[in-house]
Design a protein around this motif. Structure first.
Motif, PDB file in Angstrom:
ATOM      1  N   VAL A  74      60.134  71.503  86.520  1.00  0.00           N
ATOM      2  CA  VAL A  74      60.993  70.890  87.535  1.00  0.00           C
ATOM      3  C   VAL A  74      61.027  71.842  88.733  1.00  0.00           C
ATOM      4  O   VAL A  74      60.935  73.057  88.571  1.00  0.00           O
ATOM      5  CB  VAL A  74      62.419  70.610  86.990  1.00  0.00           C
ATOM      6  N   THR A  75      61.101  71.265  89.928  1.00  0.00           N
ATOM      7  CA  THR A  75      61.169  72.055  91.148  1.00  0.00           C
ATOM      8  C   THR A  75      62.345  71.569  91.983  1.00  0.00           C
ATOM      9  O   THR A  75      62.539  70.369  92.155  1.00  0.00           O
ATOM     10  CB  THR A  75      59.863  71.918  91.958  1.00  0.00           C
ATOM     11  N   VAL A 102      62.665  76.671  94.184  1.00  0.00           N
ATOM     12  CA  VAL A 102      62.668  77.369  92.908  1.00  0.00           C
ATOM     13  C   VAL A 102      62.053  76.406  91.909  1.00  0.00           C
ATOM     14  O   VAL A 102      62.478  75.254  91.810  1.00  0.00           O
ATOM     15  CB  VAL A 102      64.094  77.767  92.460  1.00  0.00           C
ATOM     16  N   GLY A 103      61.046  76.885  91.185  1.00  0.00           N
ATOM     17  CA  GLY A 103      60.375  76.035  90.220  1.00  0.00           C
ATOM     18  C   GLY A 103      60.451  76.627  88.828  1.00  0.00           C
ATOM     19  O   GLY A 103      60.395  77.846  88.651  1.00  0.00           O
ATOM     20  N   ILE A 104      60.604  75.759  87.851  1.00  0.00           N
ATOM     21  CA  ILE A 104      60.585  76.154  86.445  1.00  0.00           C
ATOM     22  C   ILE A 104      59.361  75.464  85.854  1.00  0.00           C
ATOM     23  O   ILE A 104      59.317  74.231  85.770  1.00  0.00           O
ATOM     24  CB  ILE A 104      61.872  75.719  85.725  1.00  0.00           C
ATOM     25  N   THR A 125      59.763  80.665  89.243  1.00  0.00           N
ATOM     26  CA  THR A 125      59.222  81.274  90.444  1.00  0.00           C
ATOM     27  C   THR A 125      59.880  80.654  91.673  1.00  0.00           C
ATOM     28  O   THR A 125      60.343  79.524  91.630  1.00  0.00           O
ATOM     29  CB  THR A 125      57.691  81.135  90.522  1.00  0.00           C
ATOM     30  N   ALA A 126      59.913  81.422  92.725  1.00  0.00           N
ATOM     31  CA  ALA A 126      60.437  80.956  94.008  1.00  0.00           C
ATOM     32  C   ALA A 126      59.286  80.907  95.003  1.00  0.00           C
ATOM     33  O   ALA A 126      58.242  81.517  94.785  1.00  0.00           O
ATOM     34  CB  ALA A 126      61.533  81.885  94.505  1.00  0.00           C
ATOM     35  N   ASN A 154      53.977  79.762  96.210  1.00  0.00           N
ATOM     36  CA  ASN A 154      54.799  80.431  95.202  1.00  0.00           C
ATOM     37  C   ASN A 154      54.619  81.938  95.323  1.00  0.00           C
ATOM     38  O   ASN A 154      53.501  82.421  95.505  1.00  0.00           O
ATOM     39  CB  ASN A 154      54.398  80.001  93.791  1.00  0.00           C
ATOM     40  N   PHE A 155      55.696  82.699  95.177  1.00  0.00           N
ATOM     41  CA  PHE A 155      55.607  84.150  95.225  1.00  0.00           C
ATOM     42  C   PHE A 155      54.948  84.742  93.988  1.00  0.00           C
ATOM     43  O   PHE A 155      54.370  85.814  94.046  1.00  0.00           O
ATOM     44  CB  PHE A 155      56.992  84.776  95.418  1.00  0.00           C
TER      45      PHE A 155
END
Length: 175
Positions: A74-75, A102-104, A125-126, A154-155
């Motif tokens: 999910v983002t 922010v993504g999971i 991640t962000a 994504n970082f």
């Protein structure tokens, strides 16, 4: 994970609905609505979108989405957008802006290197997002449709900034 996205989307809707201020129609805002909520999708993703004009041509938009085939990701994205009229028609707007997400993500689906090193699981991640699109708001019905490009970076993990989440079409109920 999809339930969490649904719950957060509904909470965001209720928060904006409770605090939304009606904008004066006409010169103050280029759109003929103050807030809109709906769905954003493309052939690979589906999610919720909520847009609120904060003043004049300035709006904020929140997105929560997931992939059709990858159920464990999910983002959440927050965007600032600047709108301007095109084609000398008040119902057509173009917009551009940026924000963050922010993504999971599931390691197997999005970052195979981490999956081989660490095994199953998820990572967070962000990243940064841009957006550029066009929107049409119907005059006689409370509906707004838009199409946009939303590149992101994504970082950490997979960057996929030209991946399946880059484009989308939205349909929103306006109020």
């Amino acid at each position: 994970m999809k339930r969490a996205a649904l719950i957060l989307g509904l909470v965001a809707l209720l928060a904006v609905q409770a605090n939304a201020q009606k904008l004066r129609r006409g010169a103050e805002a280029p759109a003929n609505y103050g807030t809109a909520i709906g769905i954003r999708m493309n052939p690979w993703i589906v999610g919720f979108t909520i847009k609120h004009f904060i003043s004049g041509p300035h709006a904020i938009e929140g997105l929560a989405f997931t992939n059709f085939d990858k159920g464990s990701n999910v983002t959440f994205t927050g965007l600032y957008e600047y709108h301007w009229n095109v084609f000398d028609k008040p119902e057509f707007l173009m917009y551009a802006g940026g924000g963050a997400h922010v993504g999971i993500y599931d390691r197997f689906d999005y970052d195979r290197d981490r999956w081989f090193r660490n095994g199953d699981g998820t990572y967070v991640t962000a990243g940064l997002d841009g957006i550029f699109g066009v929107e049409y708001t119907f005059k006689k019905i409370p509906l707004s449709v838009s199409a946009d490009l939303k590149p992101f970076f994504n970082f950490s993990g997979g960057t996929h900034f030209m991946g399946e989440e880059i484009g989308g079409a939205s349909a929103r109920y306006t109020f």
